[in-house]
Write a protein that holds these residues in place. Structure first.
Motif, mmCIF file in Angstrom:
data_model
loop_
_atom_site.group_PDB
_atom_site.id
_atom_site.type_symbol
_atom_site.label_atom_id
_atom_site.label_comp_id
_atom_site.label_asym_id
_atom_site.label_seq_id
_atom_site.Cartn_x
_atom_site.Cartn_y
_atom_site.Cartn_z
ATOM 1 N N THR A 66 19.048 34.029 61.798
ATOM 2 C CA THR A 66 20.508 33.562 62.015
ATOM 3 C C THR A 66 21.269 33.492 60.696
ATOM 4 O O THR A 66 22.363 33.479 60.744
ATOM 5 N N ARG A 67 20.462 33.701 59.507
ATOM 6 C CA ARG A 67 21.159 33.818 58.493
ATOM 7 C C ARG A 67 21.957 35.110 57.938
ATOM 8 O O ARG A 67 21.500 36.146 58.199
ATOM 9 N N TYR A 68 23.143 35.048 57.548
ATOM 10 C CA TYR A 68 23.719 36.142 57.269
ATOM 11 C C TYR A 68 22.874 37.246 56.171
ATOM 12 O O TYR A 68 22.991 38.508 56.234
ATOM 13 N N ASP A 69 22.151 36.581 55.229
ATOM 14 C CA ASP A 69 21.296 37.457 54.279
ATOM 15 C C ASP A 69 20.078 37.888 54.734
ATOM 16 O O ASP A 69 19.163 37.964 53.920
ATOM 17 N N PHE A 70 19.841 37.499 55.984
ATOM 18 C CA PHE A 70 18.140 37.807 56.422
ATOM 19 C C PHE A 70 17.850 39.051 56.027
ATOM 20 O O PHE A 70 16.708 39.057 55.638
ATOM 21 N N PHE A 221 16.491 24.580 46.805
ATOM 22 C CA PHE A 221 15.281 24.390 46.901
ATOM 23 C C PHE A 221 14.498 23.469 47.413
ATOM 24 O O PHE A 221 13.472 23.587 47.916
ATOM 25 N N TYR A 222 15.186 22.422 47.286
ATOM 26 C CA TYR A 222 14.779 21.016 47.747
ATOM 27 C C TYR A 222 15.436 20.264 48.696
ATOM 28 O O TYR A 222 16.675 21.029 49.049
ATOM 29 N N TYR A 223 15.178 19.134 49.072
ATOM 30 C CA TYR A 223 16.160 18.541 50.217
ATOM 31 C C TYR A 223 16.765 17.489 49.294
ATOM 32 O O TYR A 223 16.051 16.133 48.995
ATOM 33 N N ILE A 224 18.148 17.557 49.143
ATOM 34 C CA ILE A 224 18.813 16.674 48.093
ATOM 35 C C ILE A 224 20.030 16.060 48.780
ATOM 36 O O ILE A 224 20.495 17.022 49.523
ATOM 37 N N PHE A 225 19.992 14.827 48.951
ATOM 38 C CA PHE A 225 21.293 14.148 49.715
ATOM 39 C C PHE A 225 22.162 13.241 48.762
ATOM 40 O O PHE A 225 21.601 12.659 48.014
ATOM 41 N N SER A 274 13.573 25.898 54.942
ATOM 42 C CA SER A 274 14.654 26.536 55.739
ATOM 43 C C SER A 274 15.294 27.363 54.630
ATOM 44 O O SER A 274 15.904 28.365 55.372
ATOM 45 N N ASN A 275 15.297 27.480 53.574
ATOM 46 C CA ASN A 275 15.764 28.493 52.593
ATOM 47 C C ASN A 275 14.655 29.704 52.443
ATOM 48 O O ASN A 275 13.776 29.188 51.904
ATOM 49 N N PRO A 276 15.398 30.637 52.981
ATOM 50 C CA PRO A 276 14.098 31.833 52.524
ATOM 51 C C PRO A 276 13.908 32.299 51.226
ATOM 52 O O PRO A 276 12.959 32.934 50.765
ATOM 53 N N ALA A 277 14.858 31.629 50.247
ATOM 54 C CA ALA A 277 14.574 31.905 48.981
ATOM 55 C C ALA A 277 13.186 30.999 48.556
ATOM 56 O O ALA A 277 12.437 31.947 47.657
ATOM 57 N N TRP A 306 7.702 21.721 57.254
ATOM 58 C CA TRP A 306 8.955 21.906 57.826
ATOM 59 C C TRP A 306 9.399 20.763 58.373
ATOM 60 O O TRP A 306 8.816 19.847 59.130
ATOM 61 N N LYS A 307 10.675 20.267 58.269
ATOM 62 C CA LYS A 307 11.489 19.118 58.685
ATOM 63 C C LYS A 307 12.406 19.330 59.922
ATOM 64 O O LYS A 307 13.091 20.519 59.703
#
Ligand code: GLC
Ligand code: GLC
Length: 660
Positions: A66-70, A221-225, A274-277, A306-307
């Protein structure tokens, strides 16, 4: 189903896959030209691509479609694979061919594994390389070196907090030393196993540093909140892996003024797949390891990658798709490479990682835990109940059977399996914890608690094999009979992992009956983590002792353990019935005796194992149906038995029975 065309989606995706590949041809051609790839090699690549491109595309489409840059990402993925293929050293390409033609190569009875810490075993990589003879003497053909890459300063979780996947911890040597060791091992017929620590990086990895410096691309690259809102929502359904270190799964970062997802220690930042990079970045690291000569990647902490909000964020379907995608990419460019799953989770979930398309081999935490369970209870019911419906694996895959490793023991059996034979799981786990920490009256074990969680009552166990099997207590009390029983227990357990089907894996130190090392508590970087108690330093003087005793003929305990272990390994390697994975339980009508039949290629062996310190017997006719004939012999003690008579087992004796 991947690759099926049951639904319209397949055709659409299939079409997109073909289109993408067509568009990419000129780019691929550039890679081939730059690298001077010849026509024969190209055909190999094309053939592999034909098999794996569609399922790979479909997996990545499901993950990132679903990513624009797939399309950009998938193109980069394929180019990365092409470059890895082009850079594969010839010797490894030859191995690829060999293993592709023989996809069950790791199921041979000749395969025996060992795991060690380079620094604790031999100080550094080049010195470890001087011990190839030692590995051969023990009979090892597979060697797992615990993480040896550059790590953060201070606590690094035993090497699992990596700050650079391409450089070796300077205390251990250089990347060239590692490459050299990989070569030496390969030439000695020993496969090299290294960790693929891909769930998290250290907080000082370049990616994490860039994130800290405010680079948005790397923050992703990480999960940052920015605040506690989302972390708290996630927290509702998460468990805690290291609750004594830190409560919860998130760590406040002062510099970024944010919360970071840290499932393990606060300095191990979970990567955001969830980030393809991120997928691509780790793919590059995977190929780097493969082309350095790693045979098997131990896929670390695989359950957590995966979360999704509202779930435990363990064992999600996407975790499987990610590994499958990596697996297809390995088949395309580096097919000699195997994946070993490290999923120390519920047995229903452990098996889901095991298939030719995902991880070909996997730790067997359930067998490990239940062997210790049977030693404590002297009964084999739960083991039998569990093995009966949980041992079988798909074709060309294998268990890795171990007794101890660098981690703790968690009681990962199924509550329902227990209930079916009248065991209350919660109470039983408490009993096992009491038993293995030596609290239970009459216990022989000397383990210590790991990650005791007073809120949930959960606790795991640290301790070396010998200390858990009673040797530490016996030595302290200087009780000859107890020493003897402890050694028998250890050989019983080895006798099972060496014969039950799968790759047996020794945790080095076991061959000497190494006891707990309580000194870890003196080192502030280790004191908070009781797993260090079972990570002792190799004592090379033991080897001299061994040779002395060979000369003089009287053995110390250590020599006895070494020689018995070595002998069992050698024996296993001479018994083709122990290859492969097929195992059928033999009913023994004696709750203390485990019995199973191994067959392979027309060979058959029956194993009987007595988990009690009392002599036990079973009727010889129990073995008639196992097809051993009227006479049979135990190849360990070289003693012959008759089906018409009862078979007597000494305390903790294991019999490997063959036809005469
Ligand atoms: C794996 C390792 C363990 C480590 C954890 C975090 O489970 O076996 O030692 O603490 O991953 O990397
Ligand atoms: C949990 C994890 C496993 C890790 C272990 C460390 O069991 O599932 O990956 O090795 O904790 O204690």
């Amino acid at each position: 189903m991947i690759g099926s065309s049951e639904n319209g989606e397949y055709d659409d995706i299939s079409f997109k896959a073909d289109l993408t590949l067509d568009r990419l041809q000129p780019r691929l051609a550039e890679v081939w030209q730059q690298q001077g790839i010849d026509a024969a090699k190209l055909r190999t690549f094309d053939a592999r691509l034909r098999t794996h491109w569609h399922p790979l595309f479909q997996l990545l489409y499901r993950l990132y479609g679903t990513r624009y840059d797939f399309f950009y990402h998938i193109e980069q993925v394929l180019l990365t694979a092409a470059k890895a293929f082009a850079n594969r050293p010839d010797e490894l390409s030859a191995l690829d061919r060999h293993r592709t033609n023989e996809p069950d190569w790791f199921q041979s009875e000749k395969i025996v594994g060992g795991a060690l810490y380079v620094d604790l075993f031999a100080e550094n990589l080049s010195k470890a390389g001087q011990h190839v003879q030692y590995f051969k003497r023990l009979g090892l053909t597979y060697l797992h070196l615990m993480p040896l890459f550059a790590v953060r300063p201070g606590n690094n979780d035993g090497g699992y907090a990596i700050s650079n996947y391409r450089s070796v911890d300077p205390r251990l040597g250089t990347i060239d030393d590692l490459r050299q060791l990989a070569n030496d091992l390969r030439h000695a017929g020993i496969s090299l196993v290294l960790d693929f620590v891909f769930n998290h990086t250290a907080d000082d990895h370049e990616w994490a540093q860039r994130a800290q410096a405010g680079d948005r691309a790397y923050q992703e690259f990480y999960y940052i909140f920015p605040d506690r809102r989302l972390p708290e929502q996630y927290e509702r359904t998460l468990r805690e892996i290291f609750p004594t270190v830190r409560r919860g799964n998130f760590t406040w970062h002062d510099g970024m003024e944010s919360w970071v997802w840290t499932t393990f220690n606060s300095f191990q930042w979970d990567l955001n797949y969830s980030n393809p990079a991120v997928f691509r970045a780790m793919l590059e690291e995977m190929y780097f390891l493969a082309n350095m000569g790693v045979d098997i990647l131990r896929v670390d902490a695989v359950a957590f990658i995966w979360k999704r909000m509202g779930t435990s964020c363990e064992n999600l379907p996407e975790a499987h798709w990610l590994i499958q995608a990596y697996n297809h990419l390995a088949r395309i460019a580096t097919p000699g490479l195997l994946f070993k799953s490290e999923a120390i989770v519920h047995p229903d979930e452990v098996v889901k990682y095991i298939s030719e398309e995902e991880c070909q081999i996997s730790y067997n935490p359930t067998l490990m835990a239940l062997l210790w369970e049977s030693l404590a209870t002297r009964r084999t019911d739960l083991l039998v109940q569990t093995l009966g419906h949980r041992y079988k694996l798909p074709e060309n895959t294998s268990w890795v059977n171990y007794l101890r490793c660098h981690d703790d023991i968690g009681w990962t059996f199924d509550d329902q399996d227990a209930a079916e034979i009248g065991i209350r799981a919660f109470d039983h786990r408490q009993f096992l914890n009491d038993f293995y920490t030596g609290q239970f009256p009459g216990s022989f074990a000397r383990g210590i608690p790991f990650q005791e969680n007073h809120q949930t009552g959960d606790m795991r166990i640290s301790g070396t094999m010998a200390s858990l099997a009673g040797l530490e207590q016996a030595v302290e009390e200087d009780d000859e009979q107890k020493k003897d029983l402890a050694i028998r227990r250890m050989m019983l357990l080895h006798g099972i992992t060496l014969s039950i089907g799968g790759i047996p894996l020794l945790y080095l130190g076991e061959e000497w009956g190494m006891l707990n090392d309580y000194d870890f508590a003196l080192d502030p970087a280790k004191a908070g983590d009781s797993r260090w108690i079972h990570r002792p330093k190799m004592q090379w003087e033991y080897l001299d002792e061994l040779d002395d005793h060979i000369a003089s003929g009287n053995g110390s305990i250590r020599s006895r353990i070494f020689k018995s272990t070595q002998r069992l390994i050698e024996l296993r390697k001479s018994l083709p019935a122990f290859a492969g994975q097929s195992m059928g339980l033999v009913s023994t009508s004696n709750p203390h005796i485990l019995g199973y039949l191994r067959t392979h290629d027309g060979h058959r062996m029956v194993v009987l194992a007595n988990f009690s310190e009392q002599p036990q017997q079973i009727g010889g006719n129990k073995l008639r149906t196992a097809g051993l004939g009227r006479f049979f012999k135990d190849v360990i003690q070289e003693k012959t038995y008759l089906t018409s008579e009862p078979v007597l087992l000494e305390p903790y004796q294991i019999l490997w029975l063959d036809r005469v």
